[in-house]
Design a protein around this motif. Structure first.
Motif, PDB file in Angstrom:
ATOM      1  N   PRO A 168      40.468  49.975  29.413  1.00 29.27           N
ATOM      2  CA  PRO A 168      39.127  49.170  28.429  1.00 29.27           C
ATOM      3  C   PRO A 168      39.548  47.985  27.682  1.00 29.27           C
ATOM      4  O   PRO A 168      40.930  47.756  26.987  1.00 29.27           O
ATOM      5  N   PHE A 169      38.996  46.805  27.540  1.00 32.56           N
ATOM      6  CA  PHE A 169      39.248  45.961  26.315  1.00 32.56           C
ATOM      7  C   PHE A 169      39.575  46.292  25.250  1.00 32.56           C
ATOM      8  O   PHE A 169      39.113  47.073  24.781  1.00 32.56           O
ATOM      9  N   GLY A 170      40.596  46.241  24.943  1.00 32.39           N
ATOM     10  CA  GLY A 170      41.458  45.574  23.268  1.00 32.39           C
ATOM     11  C   GLY A 170      41.987  47.412  23.675  1.00 32.39           C
ATOM     12  O   GLY A 170      42.641  47.772  22.110  1.00 32.39           O
ATOM     13  N   THR A 171      42.604  47.680  24.960  1.00 35.07           N
ATOM     14  CA  THR A 171      43.907  48.302  25.345  1.00 35.07           C
ATOM     15  C   THR A 171      44.770  47.659  25.389  1.00 35.07           C
ATOM     16  O   THR A 171      44.272  46.665  25.994  1.00 35.07           O
ATOM     17  N   VAL A 172      46.140  47.915  25.868  1.00 39.72           N
ATOM     18  CA  VAL A 172      47.436  47.437  25.842  1.00 39.72           C
ATOM     19  C   VAL A 172      48.250  48.288  27.260  1.00 39.72           C
ATOM     20  O   VAL A 172      48.441  48.945  26.339  1.00 39.72           O
ATOM     21  N   GLY A 173      48.225  48.164  27.906  1.00 34.87           N
ATOM     22  CA  GLY A 173      49.606  48.916  28.681  1.00 34.87           C
ATOM     23  C   GLY A 173      50.599  48.377  28.791  1.00 34.87           C
ATOM     24  O   GLY A 173      51.316  47.679  29.071  1.00 34.87           O
ATOM     25  N   VAL A 174      52.162  49.442  28.174  1.00 34.46           N
ATOM     26  CA  VAL A 174      53.189  48.335  28.372  1.00 34.46           C
ATOM     27  C   VAL A 174      54.285  50.157  28.868  1.00 34.46           C
ATOM     28  O   VAL A 174      53.923  51.891  29.085  1.00 34.46           O
ATOM     29  N   LYS A 175      55.432  49.820  29.523  1.00 33.72           N
ATOM     30  CA  LYS A 175      55.904  50.930  29.549  1.00 33.72           C
ATOM     31  C   LYS A 175      57.447  50.565  29.765  1.00 33.72           C
ATOM     32  O   LYS A 175      58.109  49.367  30.615  1.00 33.72           O
ATOM     33  N   THR A 176      58.261  51.256  29.699  1.00 35.07           N
ATOM     34  CA  THR A 176      59.744  51.149  29.815  1.00 35.07           C
ATOM     35  C   THR A 176      60.186  51.319  31.148  1.00 35.07           C
ATOM     36  O   THR A 176      60.074  52.728  31.749  1.00 35.07           O
ATOM     37  N   GLY A 177      60.915  50.465  32.419  1.00 38.59           N
ATOM     38  CA  GLY A 177      62.022  50.676  32.828  1.00 38.59           C
ATOM     39  C   GLY A 177      60.840  50.243  33.956  1.00 38.59           C
ATOM     40  O   GLY A 177      60.155  50.022  34.213  1.00 38.59           O
ATOM     41  N   PRO A 178      60.323  51.235  35.516  1.00 35.21           N
ATOM     42  CA  PRO A 178      59.738  51.439  36.240  1.00 35.21           C
ATOM     43  C   PRO A 178      58.625  51.123  36.020  1.00 35.21           C
ATOM     44  O   PRO A 178      57.592  52.310  36.207  1.00 35.21           O
ATOM     45  N   ILE A 179      57.777  50.721  36.647  1.00 38.04           N
ATOM     46  CA  ILE A 179      55.963  50.390  35.934  1.00 38.04           C
ATOM     47  C   ILE A 179      55.423  50.195  37.485  1.00 38.04           C
ATOM     48  O   ILE A 179      54.167  50.840  37.902  1.00 38.04           O
ATOM     49  N   MET A 180      56.019  49.384  37.853  1.00 40.69           N
ATOM     50  CA  MET A 180      55.506  49.053  39.462  1.00 40.69           C
ATOM     51  C   MET A 180      55.999  49.632  40.452  1.00 40.69           C
ATOM     52  O   MET A 180      57.128  49.062  40.925  1.00 40.69           O
ATOM     53  N   ALA A 181      55.597  49.731  41.678  1.00 43.93           N
ATOM     54  CA  ALA A 181      56.349  50.642  42.854  1.00 43.93           C
ATOM     55  C   ALA A 181      56.106  49.115  43.531  1.00 43.93           C
ATOM     56  O   ALA A 181      56.522  48.052  43.500  1.00 43.93           O
ATOM     57  N   ALA A 182      58.124  49.072  44.760  1.00 42.60           N
ATOM     58  CA  ALA A 182      58.606  48.225  45.697  1.00 42.60           C
ATOM     59  C   ALA A 182      56.686  48.914  46.784  1.00 42.60           C
ATOM     60  O   ALA A 182      56.269  49.900  47.045  1.00 42.60           O
TER      61      ALA A 182
END
Length: 394
Positions: A168-182
């Motif tokens: 939803p608008f107003g949020t931000v998704g973050v992650k250290t390490g693998p976040i999207m796949a091969a």
């Protein structure tokens, strides 16, 4: 202009950001066919007084804002569209039949252009490189040839974002390490022996062999891969036969494999080949398997992701920062972070009030355009976080 004024300056430039986004949305260009889009980008950057390179790696554009002697930071935005008919009832609907920005790349491009405009109005601690990339949607993609053509020369860090309607608008998704796949794909041809549908004993039924392969390939993931290791194997197409009373002599299958580590990727390839070979041998059929390795996994670096996390909290508040689970979709931003440290994050753009409820690659896809402002502010903040870290170290 003081650095603290950049935020309000971006707000002043928001309507220009929207105008640019809608222009690109009305005039989409497919992967590897981009012509007018990169010309528009290059002209805009030159008007700002930047050093600009065109045709980087193909259709890419790279601009540079000169700053102080601090680290050089790159931002990347992609600008290709998809072969989808735009079905939205909005004034800025695509004017190109069968082509539309159904993934947000128009918003990425507009965001980076206007952010560049704001950044040229202050003294920066280091250079900023603006990477406008072609052909993200279609492997082999534009990132790799742009890197080979020098888009990362002299770059110390890189940041990128994807407008994302599942958040939803107003949020931000973050992650250290693998976040999207091969993201790999495969094409399999099963060759049997055709014949009359009423006399099966003299044939090798390619449909039967193919269906056995589809069934058994599911066990590659469920019985050959560690259940704690994310992986996907999907057969997406199965084409065989031409008549109801004829046993097909050939079946063509295609699909995709998604993984996060080279070890899992290699294991799946090995097990696929073993499974297919065993089934075909037992059925007296033959096969041809073409396995195409696509984009590698997107692996975020820890320090740079911490910069993004803190920057996002300043923009949307601590409660708006979401620690994301890894996504099985692919992105060739992965190639950049194989060369320099960086981080890739997702900016929430879903909002039922503005019709931004459809998934990416949908013919009615749209975004809450205010997400562009969030993206620009987070990129800006992450850059200054990076420069400030180096200032402290000095």
């Amino acid at each position: 202009m003081l650095v603290t004024d950049l935020d309000s300056r971006l707000t002043e430039l928001y309507e220009e950001m929207v105008s640019l986004r809608r222009h690109f949305h009305q005039h989409p260009e497919l992967s590897f066919e981009e012509r007018e889009t990169p010309r528009t980008i290059a002209a805009y950057l030159r008007e700002l007084g930047l050093d600009v390179r065109e045709h980087v790696g193909g259709n890419g554009v790279v601009g540079r804002i000169h700053g102080g002697d601090g680290p050089t930071i790159a931002f990347r935005a992609d600008f290709d569209a998809l072969p989808i008919q735009d079905l939205k009832d909005v004034p800025y609907r695509s004017k190109v039949n069968g082509s539309m920005h159904a993934c947000g790349h128009d918003a990425h491009t507009a965001t980076l252009l206007v952010l560049a405009k704001a950044l040229t109005e202050i003294d920066l601690p280091g250079d900023v490189v603006l990477i406008h990339q072609f052909a993200e949607e279609l492997a082999p993609g534009g990132a790799k040839p742009m890197i080979e053509d020098g888009c990362l020369d002299g770059v110390d860090y890189i940041y990128g974002s994807h407008i994302w309607t599942p958040l939803p608008f107003g949020t931000v998704g973050v992650k250290t390490g693998p976040i999207m796949a091969a993201a790999d794909r495969f094409e399999l041809t099963v060759k049997g022996k055709g014949g009359h549908g009423a006399i099966p004993q003299h044939t090798v039924d390619a449909v039967m062999v193919g269906t056995n392969i589809v069934s058994q390939l599911q066990q590659v993931i469920s019985r050959r891969i560690d259940p704690l290791e994310p992986a996907v194997l999907t057969v997406g197409t199965f084409v065989a036969g031409q008549a109801f009373n004829v046993i097909a002599d050939e079946a063509k299958l295609s699909g995709t494999v998604r993984t996060f580590t080279p070890e899992t990727q290699t294991r799946i390839i090995t097990e696929m080949e073993r499974t297919i070979a065993h089934i075909c041998s037992a059925s007296e059929a033959h096969y041809e398997l073409d396995y195409i390795r696509g984009y590698p996994a997107v692996i975020n670096h820890a320090t740079e992701t911490d910069h993004v996390r803190r920057s996002a909290a300043r923009v949307v508040g601590t409660d708006g920062v979401i620690e994301m689970a890894p996504l099985m979709v692919g992105e060739d931003f992965a190639y950049y972070m194989q060369h320099v440290p960086g981080s890739f994050f997702f900016t929430g753009a879903g909002n039922p009030e503005v019709g931004a409820v459809f998934p990416h690659h949908h013919p009615r896809f749209d975004v809450d355009e205010r997400a562009m402002l969030h993206t620009a502010r987070i990129l800006m903040q992450a850059a200054f976080e990076t420069w400030n870290m180096h200032k402290k170290e000095d």
